[in-house]
Design a protein around this motif. Sequence first.
Motif, mmCIF file in Angstrom:
data_model
loop_
_atom_site.group_PDB
_atom_site.id
_atom_site.type_symbol
_atom_site.label_atom_id
_atom_site.label_comp_id
_atom_site.label_asym_id
_atom_site.label_seq_id
_atom_site.Cartn_x
_atom_site.Cartn_y
_atom_site.Cartn_z
ATOM 1 N N ILE A 639 53.764 -4.359 23.666
ATOM 2 C CA ILE A 639 54.819 -3.413 23.374
ATOM 3 C C ILE A 639 54.080 -2.014 22.909
ATOM 4 O O ILE A 639 54.086 -0.763 23.545
ATOM 5 N N GLY A 640 53.482 -2.058 21.894
ATOM 6 C CA GLY A 640 52.667 -0.970 21.155
ATOM 7 C C GLY A 640 52.500 -1.240 19.692
ATOM 8 O O GLY A 640 52.708 -2.103 19.142
ATOM 9 N N PRO A 641 51.779 -0.360 19.077
ATOM 10 C CA PRO A 641 51.281 -0.342 17.905
ATOM 11 C C PRO A 641 52.677 -0.448 16.729
ATOM 12 O O PRO A 641 53.532 0.153 17.321
ATOM 13 N N PRO A 642 52.492 -1.007 15.933
ATOM 14 C CA PRO A 642 53.574 -0.815 14.819
ATOM 15 C C PRO A 642 53.921 0.744 14.378
ATOM 16 O O PRO A 642 52.775 1.369 13.899
ATOM 17 N N MET A 643 55.013 1.279 14.540
ATOM 18 C CA MET A 643 55.137 2.696 14.097
ATOM 19 C C MET A 643 56.752 3.001 13.909
ATOM 20 O O MET A 643 57.496 2.424 14.431
ATOM 21 N N ALA A 644 56.999 3.943 13.350
ATOM 22 C CA ALA A 644 58.317 4.672 13.015
ATOM 23 C C ALA A 644 59.018 4.704 14.198
ATOM 24 O O ALA A 644 58.443 5.304 15.106
ATOM 25 N N GLY A 645 60.283 4.281 14.131
ATOM 26 C CA GLY A 645 61.125 4.634 15.476
ATOM 27 C C GLY A 645 60.979 3.702 16.652
ATOM 28 O O GLY A 645 61.600 3.803 17.623
ATOM 29 N N ARG A 646 60.168 2.551 16.472
ATOM 30 C CA ARG A 646 60.029 1.826 17.660
ATOM 31 C C ARG A 646 59.694 0.084 17.163
ATOM 32 O O ARG A 646 59.512 -0.029 15.880
ATOM 33 N N VAL A 647 59.985 -0.642 18.337
ATOM 34 C CA VAL A 647 59.725 -2.050 17.926
ATOM 35 C C VAL A 647 58.332 -2.583 18.343
ATOM 36 O O VAL A 647 57.796 -1.855 19.221
ATOM 37 N N ASP A 648 57.742 -3.559 17.630
ATOM 38 C CA ASP A 648 56.519 -3.747 18.044
ATOM 39 C C ASP A 648 56.330 -5.217 18.217
ATOM 40 O O ASP A 648 57.241 -5.965 17.769
ATOM 41 N N GLY A 649 55.423 -6.062 18.558
ATOM 42 C CA GLY A 649 55.298 -7.479 18.699
ATOM 43 C C GLY A 649 54.176 -7.962 19.226
ATOM 44 O O GLY A 649 53.191 -7.077 19.511
ATOM 45 N N THR A 650 54.225 -9.255 19.134
ATOM 46 C CA THR A 650 52.678 -9.716 19.707
ATOM 47 C C THR A 650 53.282 -11.115 20.647
ATOM 48 O O THR A 650 54.434 -11.504 20.606
ATOM 49 N N ALA A 651 52.396 -11.737 21.566
ATOM 50 C CA ALA A 651 52.674 -12.660 22.448
ATOM 51 C C ALA A 651 51.554 -13.768 22.507
ATOM 52 O O ALA A 651 50.315 -13.308 22.396
ATOM 53 N N ALA A 652 52.094 -14.952 22.608
ATOM 54 C CA ALA A 652 50.689 -16.156 22.537
ATOM 55 C C ALA A 652 51.350 -17.103 23.612
ATOM 56 O O ALA A 652 52.011 -18.009 23.527
ATOM 57 N N ILE A 653 50.530 -16.753 24.639
ATOM 58 C CA ILE A 653 51.238 -17.512 25.975
ATOM 59 C C ILE A 653 49.959 -18.274 26.699
ATOM 60 O O ILE A 653 49.013 -17.591 26.714
ATOM 61 N N VAL A 654 50.122 -19.430 26.920
ATOM 62 C CA VAL A 654 49.115 -20.007 27.552
ATOM 63 C C VAL A 654 49.793 -20.525 28.752
ATOM 64 O O VAL A 654 50.774 -21.567 29.029
ATOM 65 N N GLU A 655 49.214 -20.031 30.127
ATOM 66 C CA GLU A 655 49.688 -20.253 31.623
ATOM 67 C C GLU A 655 51.147 -19.868 31.598
ATOM 68 O O GLU A 655 51.579 -18.718 31.989
ATOM 69 N N ASP A 656 51.837 -20.781 31.126
ATOM 70 C CA ASP A 656 53.571 -20.606 31.477
ATOM 71 C C ASP A 656 54.489 -20.830 30.335
ATOM 72 O O ASP A 656 55.630 -21.212 30.644
ATOM 73 N N ARG A 657 54.003 -20.876 29.115
ATOM 74 C CA ARG A 657 54.719 -21.088 27.978
ATOM 75 C C ARG A 657 54.238 -20.658 26.787
ATOM 76 O O ARG A 657 52.810 -20.421 26.819
ATOM 77 N N GLY A 658 54.919 -20.383 25.872
ATOM 78 C CA GLY A 658 54.463 -19.787 24.424
ATOM 79 C C GLY A 658 55.175 -19.006 23.646
ATOM 80 O O GLY A 658 56.373 -19.490 23.860
ATOM 81 N N ILE A 659 54.873 -18.224 22.849
ATOM 82 C CA ILE A 659 55.718 -17.608 21.861
ATOM 83 C C ILE A 659 55.467 -15.955 21.960
ATOM 84 O O ILE A 659 54.671 -15.487 22.147
ATOM 85 N N VAL A 660 56.574 -15.341 21.503
ATOM 86 C CA VAL A 660 56.867 -13.837 21.411
ATOM 87 C C VAL A 660 57.215 -13.809 20.013
ATOM 88 O O VAL A 660 58.434 -14.114 19.464
ATOM 89 N N PHE A 661 56.704 -12.897 19.313
ATOM 90 C CA PHE A 661 57.194 -12.209 17.977
ATOM 91 C C PHE A 661 57.504 -10.798 18.130
ATOM 92 O O PHE A 661 56.811 -10.110 18.939
ATOM 93 N N LEU A 662 58.821 -10.321 17.695
ATOM 94 C CA LEU A 662 59.055 -8.972 17.833
ATOM 95 C C LEU A 662 59.458 -8.453 16.410
ATOM 96 O O LEU A 662 60.096 -9.402 15.391
#
Length: 970
Positions: A639-662
Motif C-alpha cells: 500500500i505505502g508508508p505509514p503516514m497521516a491520512g492513509r492506511v498502511d500494511g504488510t503482507a506475508a504470502i507464500v505462493e497462494d496463502r498467507g497473512i495481510v496486516f492493515l
Amino acid sequence: MTGRKKLIEVALPALVSLSLAALFLSAAVPAAAEDMVLDNGRLRAVFNDRGLVSLSLAAPQTGRTLTFSADPSSVTIDGAAVDIGSLGPAEIETTPAKIAYRYTRDPYTFDVIYELKPAWDFLTKQIVVTSARSRIFRVQEVKPLAASLGLPVADELKLAGGSYGALCRFAAAGGSPAAPAWGVFFLLQNPFMAWTREGRDVAVSYAPDMDWSRDYGAFASDRLCLGLYELSGTRFPAKAVPEWKFVADYDKLLKESPTIDANEVEALTGCVRAFLLYYPGRSVRVHIPWCENDYQIDVGTPEGVEEYKRIMDRAAELGVTHLLYTPANSELSRLEDNADAWGWENVLWFGLGQKIRKGEWDPRRDDVPAGLKSMLDYAASKNLKLMSYSYPSLPFLQNPEWTAWAAKEVGGYAGADTGLRSFQDWWLDKLTGFMRKTGAAGFSFDHWWIAYDKASSKYAQWYGCRRILESLRREAFDVVVDGRQQYQNFGPWTWLAGSYPHPTLTDEQPESFKAFPDLHTDRVSANRQRFAAWTYRVERFAPPEIMPGFITHQSERTDEKGVMRRDRFRPKDWDYLGWKYSLLSSIATAPFHHVVNFIPARDAEEFAALSGEDKAWFRKWLDWTDENARFLHALRPIIGPPMAGRVDGTAAIVEDRGIVFLFNPNPGRKEARFKLDASIGLVKGERFMIKELYPEEGRLIASPKGLWAHGSEAVLPIAGREAMVLEVFPAPAEIAEPILFNAPGKVSLNAGRLVLADVTAEVGTTRRLLVLLPEKARVRTLSVNGVPYPFKADKGQLTANVRFAGRAFGRSQSIGEVPAGFTGGTFKARFTIPARIFAQLAERKKIWPVTYTEDDLRAPWLGPWRLLLHLPIAEGADAMAVSLKVNGAPVEVLKAYNSVYPQSPERTFIGHYADVSRLRPDSPCDIEVGLPNLEPGRFQGVFFENVETEYTRRIMAPPTGGERSPRSDR
C-alpha cells in the motif's frame, strides 16, 4: 569449463582470514580465450579472460541482458594505486559457483573473485590481497568497478545518496525510456560506497584508509553485489514521509518525488538476507524494563528487590524469554562514580560496569557478587534469560592506545577507539567471559560511537563494530544483540550478525521523535515503529529476520521542571486501550523480535489489575508468530508508508496463502486498498477467500461476487485507530456446504430452510450477509438469529441486508463531517451519546480499579474510564488557539503531550482534547469548535476517545417502506 582447475569452496566475507594456500589448491592454468559462464538458473554471468562481460536474467524470454565494456579493479596500498588488470595475464580458476582471477606484483598477490551461488539473484565481486613480505600495509582505497554499461540508463536512484548503493533502470527493447521495465542494482557491502555515473559510465569505490596486518590473514575487500530485476510498476516513495506529516495528495507525491519499485525493494532485501549470520526460526521475546524506568529501582535494598521481582514475574506471564537487566544496585556502584557522558555506567554489566572499566572485577578472575547471583537465580526460576546493558564508548584505560586519539579529553563523550584491533579483541574477551561467568544471554549495545573524527578512520571504526558483532555471534550463536545508538545509522551490512538495530531509529524516549496526533501513547509509539520498520525495509533493505519490534512505549522520566528523575517517578503508565494496537503493529513489521517495553509491574495496583484474559491475548499473538513463521519470513510492505491520512500494511504470502496486516492510524474511518496479486506476494491460484483474524475473529469477507479472483482489488473499510489482520487462502474447488460471509456466525441448510445463528456485528450497523450455496441448493426461507428475514438468491448466492439493534457509536466515533475544503474558523455539529457508552466506561473502571492522582491523569491514556473528546489537527501545535463549546457553554480545552509534560512540545504535542465525562446520555448536544486558519484537510474532525466497539447478536425486524436504515458497515 570442465577442464579447468577448481578453487576450494570457501566463503570470502571481509572479516574472514584467507591464505594463499587455502584459496588455490594447485597451480592455475593460463587464461583461455573462450568465454566462461556462471549460471544458477536465475542469473547468468558471462566472463572473458579479463573479467565480467555480461549479466542476464536466466529466463530467455525476458531478453534482459546488460553488457559491460570493461571490468577493471584497483587498490591503493601505502599511497600507490594498483591497476590490477594491468598486471598481466591472469591465472584463472573456476568452480560451478565461482570464477577467480589471480595477479601478482611483488610483494602482493591480488585475487579478483566472482561468485554466483545457487539461490542468489545477484553476482558478487571481491578483491583479496595477500602480502608475501610486508607485515603491515595500509589500504587507502578499493575500486571494484569502473565500467561502461551496454545500454543507456533511463533512470537512476541513488540509495542514501549513493553511500548505500545505486539502481539503474532500463527501457524494454523498443519501449519508452520514460517507462523503464527492468534494472540493475549495485550494492557495496558497507555504508561508505562512492558512486559515480556519467551517461553509461559507472564506478564504485570506497576508502577503508586502515592499516592491515599479515597476522590477520589476507585482506578481503567488502563485496560488490550486482543484480538484475524486473520492475513491477508498484511504486513507493524512495524516502518515506515522516508518519506525522500531512500530505494532501499522495499520488502527486509519487509523481514529483524519487520512487522505488516494490521489486527493487525485494531484490535488495534478498541480497542482504543471503548474507545473514543469524536467521531465527522462532521469535525472540525481549523485555526492556528500562522503558518502565527500572534504573530508578535500587536492588541493593529489599524494597527494590521486591519491586524488580514483580517485573520479572509479569514478563514471564506475558511469554517473554529475555530481559534487559538494568536496575541500580547501591551494593555494587554509585552514581557519582559514573565516567560516561550520560550517567548510566552504574547500571551497565548488571551493575558491574564501573568495576569492569577500572579493572576491579574481571569475569575470568572474580566471582559473581551474592546479591546479583540471587537475582540471576530468580530470573532463571521464571525461565528468563538476562541481558546486559553494555557499551564500548567509555574511557577504558587498560591500554593507552585506545584513548590516545582523545588526548586530555578522555571521558564523557570521548571513549575507546573501536577501530583498533587490540580494543576489539579485549572487548570481545570481556563480552564472552561475562556471558560464561554470569549466564548472560545477550547485550544491549548503546552509545556505540563509530564516527569519531580524530580516531581511526570512520570506516575502520565501523569495521571494528561489525567485526565485534559478527565475532560475538560466532562465539555464542544464540546471543541476543539489542542494537541501540548509533549503529542503526550505518545500514544493513552492519546488522548481519543480528539480532536487530534500534527499534525507533532514534532514542525511544517520548521526546526523542515527533509524535503522530493520538491521545494514546502506545498507538503513537506503534505508528513510529511502523515508520521505522518501513525505513529499515525500503531505504535500508533489512529483511524481517533482523527487523526490530517495539511493543508499548517508554514511560516519561523527566518531570515538569525538566529534571530527569532517579527516584520512583510515574510507575503507573499502562496504556489500557492502546497496547493491543501496538502489539499487532510490531508483529506486522517485526515478527521475529518482540521488543516489549512498558508493562504493568512496578505499580502494585497495575500489576494486580491486568486480567488473565489480557495476559492470554498477549501470549497468544506472540505464539502466533512462531506458528506462522513460514509465512512471516516472506513479510513485505504493501500500500505505502505509514503516514497521516492513509492506511498502511504488510503482507506475508507464500505462493497462494498467507497473512495481510492493515493499519489505520487516523482518527476517522479509512479504506484499505490492495490487489490479490504479486504486489502482496500472491503468485499462485485463481480463487481465494479472506478470513478476518482481528478484530472480528472468524469473519469471512466477501468480494462483490463472493469469492475473490486473482488480481481483484480488495477495498476494506477500517475504523479509526484500528488494526486488521486477515488470512488469505485458496477457495475450495466446489461449495459442498453453505458458507457465511461478512459476519461471524453459524450456517445450516435443511429442506430449503437456511438458518444463520450466533451472527454478530457492531451495534447499530447494517451488514450485507452473503451465503455461498452448494450447486443445486434451493432456499425457501431464511432466519437470522431466530428472526425471519427477506433475501435475494441468484446463481448460488444468497444475500440479505441485516440491521443490528442499537445506535451506532464505536471506536474513535466521529461527530459530524468536516466540509470539503474546510480551512478553519468554526466547526459545528450535533451528537447524542447512547447510555451504553457510559455503562461501558463504568464497567471499565470496575475491571481496571487503578487509582490515579491528578498529575497521573495529565497523561490522556491513563484513566481509561474517562470520556474524552479529541480535536486532532495534522501537524498541529500546542500554540494554536482552539476553543470548544457544548450546548453553548465553554468547555476547557486541554493540551496533550506524549511526554506528559510539555517537554519539547514541537515533538511531543499530540493534540487538543477535552474531558466530557459529565455529559448526559441519550441527550442531543450541540458542539462548536473554534479553530485557527488551516490548510484544507489538516483539521480531521472531532472524535470520542476511550470508546471501544461493541458487538451484538440482536437484530432488528426487516425495514419497511419509509424506514431509515442505520449506518451500513463493511
